[in-house]
Structure formats: structure tokens, C-alpha cells
Write a protein that holds these residues in place. Structure first.
Motif, mmCIF file in Angstrom:
data_model
loop_
_atom_site.group_PDB
_atom_site.id
_atom_site.type_symbol
_atom_site.label_atom_id
_atom_site.label_comp_id
_atom_site.label_asym_id
_atom_site.label_seq_id
_atom_site.Cartn_x
_atom_site.Cartn_y
_atom_site.Cartn_z
ATOM 1 N N ARG A 1 42.197 -37.854 -23.942
ATOM 2 C CA ARG A 1 41.485 -37.771 -22.670
ATOM 3 C C ARG A 1 40.449 -38.885 -22.645
ATOM 4 N NH1 ARG A 1 42.030 -33.263 -19.617
ATOM 5 N NH2 ARG A 1 43.244 -31.540 -20.446
ATOM 6 N N VAL A 2 40.451 -39.673 -21.589
ATOM 7 C CA VAL A 2 39.599 -40.850 -21.510
ATOM 8 C C VAL A 2 38.791 -40.819 -20.228
ATOM 9 C CG1 VAL A 2 39.561 -43.378 -21.458
ATOM 10 C CG2 VAL A 2 41.276 -42.198 -22.828
ATOM 11 N N GLY A 3 37.509 -41.163 -20.322
ATOM 12 C CA GLY A 3 36.658 -41.225 -19.143
ATOM 13 C C GLY A 3 35.335 -41.878 -19.478
ATOM 14 N N LYS A 4 34.384 -41.771 -18.566
ATOM 15 C CA LYS A 4 33.036 -42.293 -18.798
ATOM 16 C C LYS A 4 32.195 -41.319 -19.617
ATOM 17 C CE LYS A 4 33.331 -46.188 -16.566
ATOM 18 N NZ LYS A 4 33.168 -47.483 -17.260
ATOM 19 N N TYR A 5 32.596 -40.059 -19.605
ATOM 20 C CA TYR A 5 31.925 -39.013 -20.376
ATOM 21 C C TYR A 5 33.003 -38.208 -21.103
ATOM 22 C CZ TYR A 5 28.368 -39.830 -16.729
ATOM 23 O OH TYR A 5 27.481 -40.394 -15.856
ATOM 24 N N ALA A 6 32.640 -37.672 -22.256
ATOM 25 C CA ALA A 6 33.562 -36.775 -22.949
ATOM 26 C C ALA A 6 32.760 -35.882 -23.885
ATOM 27 C CB ALA A 6 34.623 -37.546 -23.732
ATOM 28 N N SER A 7 33.327 -34.732 -24.176
ATOM 29 C CA SER A 7 32.653 -33.803 -25.095
ATOM 30 C C SER A 7 33.687 -33.127 -25.970
ATOM 31 C CB SER A 7 31.858 -32.750 -24.308
ATOM 32 O OG SER A 7 32.732 -31.944 -23.537
ATOM 33 N N ILE A 8 33.187 -32.604 -27.072
ATOM 34 C CA ILE A 8 34.015 -31.819 -27.983
ATOM 35 C C ILE A 8 33.202 -30.596 -28.396
ATOM 36 C CG2 ILE A 8 33.290 -33.049 -30.087
ATOM 37 C CD1 ILE A 8 36.276 -32.891 -30.960
ATOM 38 N N VAL A 9 33.832 -29.442 -28.409
ATOM 39 C CA VAL A 9 33.135 -28.189 -28.713
ATOM 40 C C VAL A 9 33.913 -27.412 -29.765
ATOM 41 C CG1 VAL A 9 32.374 -25.965 -27.798
ATOM 42 C CG2 VAL A 9 32.103 -28.025 -26.411
ATOM 43 N N ALA A 10 33.196 -26.942 -30.797
ATOM 44 C CA ALA A 10 33.771 -26.052 -31.804
ATOM 45 C C ALA A 10 33.239 -24.650 -31.518
ATOM 46 C CB ALA A 10 33.372 -26.496 -33.199
ATOM 47 N N PHE A 11 34.150 -23.686 -31.388
ATOM 48 C CA PHE A 11 33.717 -22.337 -31.048
ATOM 49 C C PHE A 11 34.644 -21.315 -31.702
ATOM 50 C CE2 PHE A 11 36.955 -23.454 -28.038
ATOM 51 C CZ PHE A 11 37.586 -22.274 -27.669
ATOM 52 N N SER A 12 34.132 -20.105 -31.834
ATOM 53 C CA SER A 12 34.949 -18.994 -32.327
ATOM 54 C C SER A 12 35.021 -17.953 -31.233
ATOM 55 C CB SER A 12 34.342 -18.390 -33.598
ATOM 56 O OG SER A 12 33.045 -17.893 -33.337
ATOM 57 N N ALA A 13 36.160 -17.271 -31.156
ATOM 58 C CA ALA A 13 36.342 -16.241 -30.127
ATOM 59 C C ALA A 13 37.298 -15.182 -30.644
ATOM 60 C CB ALA A 13 36.892 -16.866 -28.843
ATOM 61 N N THR A 14 37.095 -13.960 -30.183
ATOM 62 C CA THR A 14 37.979 -12.866 -30.589
ATOM 63 C C THR A 14 39.419 -13.176 -30.209
ATOM 64 O OG1 THR A 14 36.169 -11.300 -30.272
ATOM 65 C CG2 THR A 14 38.385 -10.387 -30.409
ATOM 66 N N GLU A 15 39.583 -13.723 -29.015
ATOM 67 C CA GLU A 15 40.901 -14.146 -28.552
ATOM 68 C C GLU A 15 40.863 -15.645 -28.261
ATOM 69 O OE1 GLU A 15 42.324 -11.894 -25.293
ATOM 70 O OE2 GLU A 15 42.039 -9.947 -26.276
ATOM 71 N N LYS A 16 41.847 -16.377 -28.771
ATOM 72 C CA LYS A 16 41.901 -17.813 -28.566
ATOM 73 C C LYS A 16 42.069 -18.104 -27.080
ATOM 74 C CE LYS A 16 43.559 -21.570 -31.451
ATOM 75 N NZ LYS A 16 44.552 -21.962 -32.464
ATOM 76 N N SER A 17 41.249 -19.031 -26.574
ATOM 77 C CA SER A 17 41.294 -19.320 -25.140
ATOM 78 C C SER A 17 41.102 -20.808 -24.890
ATOM 79 C CB SER A 17 40.219 -18.520 -24.397
ATOM 80 O OG SER A 17 40.130 -18.931 -23.055
ATOM 81 N N GLU A 18 42.157 -21.483 -24.461
ATOM 82 C CA GLU A 18 42.043 -22.904 -24.106
ATOM 83 C C GLU A 18 41.147 -23.083 -22.886
ATOM 84 O OE1 GLU A 18 45.786 -24.810 -23.643
ATOM 85 O OE2 GLU A 18 46.486 -24.323 -25.678
ATOM 86 N N GLN A 19 41.225 -22.130 -21.969
ATOM 87 C CA GLN A 19 40.417 -22.216 -20.756
ATOM 88 C C GLN A 19 38.928 -22.163 -21.089
ATOM 89 O OE1 GLN A 19 41.036 -19.088 -17.910
ATOM 90 N NE2 GLN A 19 39.763 -20.029 -16.349
ATOM 91 N N LEU A 20 38.541 -21.247 -21.972
ATOM 92 C CA LEU A 20 37.137 -21.145 -22.366
ATOM 93 C C LEU A 20 36.669 -22.443 -23.025
ATOM 94 C CD1 LEU A 20 34.524 -19.552 -22.723
ATOM 95 C CD2 LEU A 20 35.456 -18.669 -24.888
ATOM 96 N N GLY A 21 37.479 -22.993 -23.909
ATOM 97 C CA GLY A 21 37.117 -24.245 -24.561
ATOM 98 C C GLY A 21 36.927 -25.368 -23.561
#
Length: 302
Positions: A200-220
Motif C-alpha cells: 500500500r503506497v501513499g503520502k501517509y501510512a501506518s502499521i498497527v500491532a494489536f491483539s483481539a479475541t477474534e481476528k478482524s482485518e476490518q478492526l486492524g
């Protein structure tokens, strides 16, 4: 009659020869992107051996690129792109800079960004550590020495692109992240690409590490969007970090209004999702890097 037949024979063979040469020329032009004049010269020098001609063009471009890189060194590179790439339990953020936004849209420059992201992702897979989230920040000098998939260094690839676009470039920085089982990684860029891809390419980007009871791509994805839009300074801990008395100036993530639904805070979103943010990072093209950040300070190029 004999002379006429000989003339027609020579004329026919000459036409076939020209057609064959044009086909080779077009193929070489399509594969390398260099001018017809340079491709024609390469074929002539190597008796229409397209593989040798292609290698000669690459070698010439590399030499020219290093020469241009030396001449252009020191020119400011405030434009550019950020790429984020995530694969299973490892990911990377990278920034590559150029002089103008016009070159940032150039296919050769964007290819360099993708090549840099792939090299940083490979490095991320080698990071050792026992923490849930392990990361390494790479400055420009370190990053340029990483090998690309073809074995050449990123510095060599950068020189090649400089030779093509005629602008100073800087492979500026990268953050490589590796997480343990049970921790999810998500990445997002803005503006989002028209066609979703691994990079993914743009002028801004972020990366987040998180834990969740249920895996969720949408939440990430939503957490990454929040990080880009709201630019939190830290995650925050309940009972240790107090909310800012002036809500509009809130920089602690858990107390910020959630970007996609201002009626709830990020803390409420996480509680509702039974999730926890463990770490995050945000890159903005051309930004000055604050020494107080958790990331290693990287000097501006140019």
C-alpha cells in the motif's frame, strides 16, 4: 528477368530484416523502458542479441545513475511516497523521497518504493526477540545496503532510477516489525490505492500491532485509518495516563474520539471489540522526525 528476380529477392529479404529488427526493438523498448535510440544502439552493438543488449542498457543506466547521483547529491528531497507492507507476522513501513511530486508519480520511482518495501519486509522476518512486538528502525545508510530480490543493493537500484528520472532520490528510512503468535499486524496508506495490493503506497501510512479475541482485518484497517487521521502520540494506559482536559487537543489514543465514529472513543471501540493496541507507527512523506519518538531519529536527506 533474372535481374528483376534478384532485386525482388533482395528487397523482400531487406523488408523481412527490417521487420525483424523492429520487432526486437519494440520488445527491448517494452522490457526496459529506454528510448528507441538507446535500444537501437544496444542491438547494433550486440548483433541483435536481445539479452546482451538488455544487460548493456542496464549497465549503462547504472553507470549513468551513479554519475547523476553524485552530481545531484545534496539537492533537497521533500516529496515522495510511503509504503506499508504486511505479510503474516511481519511487516514494514518505508519512506522514499524525491525532489518533485511529478517524479513521485513516475513508474520507475514507484517501482523503487515497492522494491524497498520488499527488502524491508524480508529484513523484518529476521528480527529476533521474545516480546509480543519486536521492531527495528533502519536509517538511510543501513537501508540502502539491504539486498533486493535480484541481489543488487537498494543503493544500486536507487542509482538506476536516478539515471532514469534525473532527480535526486533518497531511500530515507524504514520500520521493520515482527510479532509473536496471537498478535495481529495491519497496515494502511492514504490516499488508498485504486487497486488493493500487498504494497500500500501513499503520502501517509501506518502499521498497527494489536491483539483481539477474534481476528478482524476490518478492526486492524480501522485502527490504522485512525492513526493516520488523528496522529496519536502514544497508546495510553488507563489509570496512568489522564485524559486531556481540552478534548480537541487529545493526543493519547485511547482517549481520542474514534475517527470513523466520533460518538465513541478508541478505548470504547477496543472494549467493544475485546481488543488491545500493543504498538503503532505512522509515517508521513517529508516529515521531520522527532527525536522524542520511539523510532530512531533519521536525518533528512538532501
Amino acid at each position: 528477368m533474372i535481374a528483376g528476380r534478384i532485386f525482388r529477392y533482395i528487397h523482400t529479404n531487406n523488408s523481412l530484416w527490417q521487420a525483424s529488427n523492429k520487432a526486437l526493438l519494440s520488445e527491448l523498448r517494452r522490457k526496459t523502458g529506454y528510448t528507441f535510440a538507446n535500444c537501437k544502439k544496444a542491438l547494433q552493438l550486440h548483433e541483435n542479441d536481445i539479452k546482451k543488449a538488455e544487460q548493456w542498457l542496464m549497465d549503462q543506466a547504472q553507470t549513468l545513475g551513479w554519475s547523476k547521483a553524485t552530481k545531484l547529491e545534496g539537492r533537497a528531497t521533500q516529496q515522495g511516497l510511503i509504503a506499508v507492507v504486511v505479510h503474516e507476522n511481519h511487516g514494514a513501513l518505508v519512506e522514499v523521497n524525491c525532489e518533485t511530486d511529478f517524479v513521485a508519480r513516475n513508474k520507475y520511482f514507484q517501482s523503487l518504493v515497492a522494491t524497498t518495501a520488499s527488502a524491508a519486509l524480508k529484513y523484518a522476518s529476521t528480527i529476533a526477540g521474545q516480546d509480543p512486538v519486536n521492531k527495528a528502525s533502519l536509517d538511510s545508510d543501513t537501508l540502502k545496503q539491504l539486498p533486493a530480490s535480484d541481489g543488487k543493493s537498494l543503493a544500486d537500484h536507487s542509482a538506476l532510477v536516478i539515471g532514469n528520472v534525473g532527480e535526486n532520490l533518497c531511500i530515507r528510512r524504514a520500520l521493520c516489525v515482527n510479532v509473536k503468535d496471537g498478535v495481529s499486524l495491519a497496515g494502511y496508506s492514504h490516499p488508498a490505492p485504486a487497486t488493493p495490493s500487498a504494497d500500500r503506497v501513499g503520502k501517509y501510512a501506518s502499521i498497527v500491532a494489536f491483539s483481539a479475541t477474534e481476528k478482524s482485518e476490518q478492526l486492524g484497517r480501522q485502527l490504522c485509518q485512525h492513526v493516520i487521521g488523528m496522529n496519536p502520540s502514544k497508546i495510553g494506559q488507563k489509570g496512568i495516563d489522564e485524559p486531556n482536559p481540552v478534548p480537541d487537543d487529545e493526543t493519547t489514543m485511547i482517549y481520542q474520539d474514534f475517527l470513523l465514529d466520533p460518538n465513541i472513543t478508541v478505548e470504547e471501540l477496543l472494549n467493544n471489540s475485546r481488543a488491545q493496541v500493543l504498538d503503532f507507527a505512522r509515517y508521513e512523506a517529508g516529515e521531520a522526525v522527532d527525536a522524542a519518538q520511539d523510532l530512531k531519529t533519521v536525518e533528512m536527506c538532501g
